[in-house]
Scaffold this active site. Structure first.
Site, short mmCIF file in Angstrom:
data_model
loop_
_atom_site.label_atom_id
_atom_site.label_comp_id
_atom_site.label_asym_id
_atom_site.label_seq_id
_atom_site.Cartn_x
_atom_site.Cartn_y
_atom_site.Cartn_z
N CYS A 6 45.49 -1.80 -33.31
CA CYS A 6 46.62 -1.85 -32.38
C CYS A 6 47.89 -2.14 -33.18
O CYS A 6 47.84 -2.38 -34.39
CB CYS A 6 46.38 -2.93 -31.32
SG CYS A 6 46.45 -4.62 -31.97
N CYS A 16 47.80 -5.55 -35.05
CA CYS A 16 46.95 -5.53 -36.23
C CYS A 16 47.53 -4.64 -37.34
O CYS A 16 47.44 -4.98 -38.52
CB CYS A 16 45.54 -5.08 -35.85
SG CYS A 16 44.68 -6.30 -34.82
N GLU A 50 40.45 -7.44 -37.01
CA GLU A 50 41.29 -7.26 -38.19
C GLU A 50 42.03 -8.54 -38.56
O GLU A 50 42.08 -8.92 -39.74
CB GLU A 50 42.36 -6.17 -37.95
CG GLU A 50 41.80 -4.81 -37.58
CD GLU A 50 41.70 -4.57 -36.09
OE1 GLU A 50 41.98 -3.44 -35.66
OE2 GLU A 50 41.32 -5.49 -35.34
N HIS A 107 41.69 -10.60 -32.87
CA HIS A 107 41.11 -9.28 -33.09
C HIS A 107 40.36 -9.32 -34.42
O HIS A 107 40.68 -10.11 -35.31
CB HIS A 107 42.20 -8.22 -33.15
CG HIS A 107 42.86 -7.95 -31.85
ND1 HIS A 107 43.61 -6.82 -31.63
CD2 HIS A 107 42.90 -8.65 -30.68
CE1 HIS A 107 44.08 -6.83 -30.40
NE2 HIS A 107 43.67 -7.94 -29.80
#
Length: 151
Positions: A83, A86, A55, A53
């Protein structure tokens, strides 16, 4: 204003992710002095890695650049509510401030879903500022998924 320029960089990363066929999410890690330390967009499909992801990639790059596992006093700008995975990484990295654009009622880990930062076992809670350029983030996500649904 720096906050908006950093979110614009995150939106640029999200647009680049969309062009690669990735869900358009971008992140920018900023030092206490305001310098961009790392920037990334989603690369889960490209890297065949469900943890890639935006992040996580920005946090990894920032830690590598600084030679440290903590990003104390840094800020992270993300186009979409992180999420749970993260959010936990943001906490573990000790990021001081999180700025995000669109809310994610389906998979968000901060104001929806797991609410990682309000959990008793969360060791570090950053300051959270939501809704930064939310309309632009939402429009990018909606256009991406609408294009995926077209025959």
């Amino acid at each position: 204003m720096k906050m908006n320029s950093h979110m614009q960089m995150a939106l640029d990363e999200a647009r680049a992710a969309a062009k690669r066929g990735e869900v358009p999410v971008g992140a920018v890690l900023v030092s206490p002095a305001g310098a961009v330390v790392a920037r990334a967009g989603n690369r889960t499909r490209e890297l065949h890695d469900p943890t890639a992801h935006a992040e996580i990639l920005a946090i990894r790059a920032g830690c590598a650049a600084l030679g440290a596992e903590r990003l104390t006093n840094h800020a992270l700008y993300v186009t979409l509510e992180p999420c749970a995975m993260c959010a936990q990484a943001i906490s573990a990295a000790r990021i001081a401030r999180l700025y995000y654009g669109a809310s994610d009622p389906k998979s968000g880990g901060i104001e929806a879903g797991a609410r990682v930062f309000s959990h008793a076992q969360c060791h570090h809670v950053p300051q959270v500022f939501e809704g930064i350029d939310a309309a632009a983030s939402e429009a990018l996500l909606k256009a991406f998924f609408a294009a995926k649904r077209r025959p």
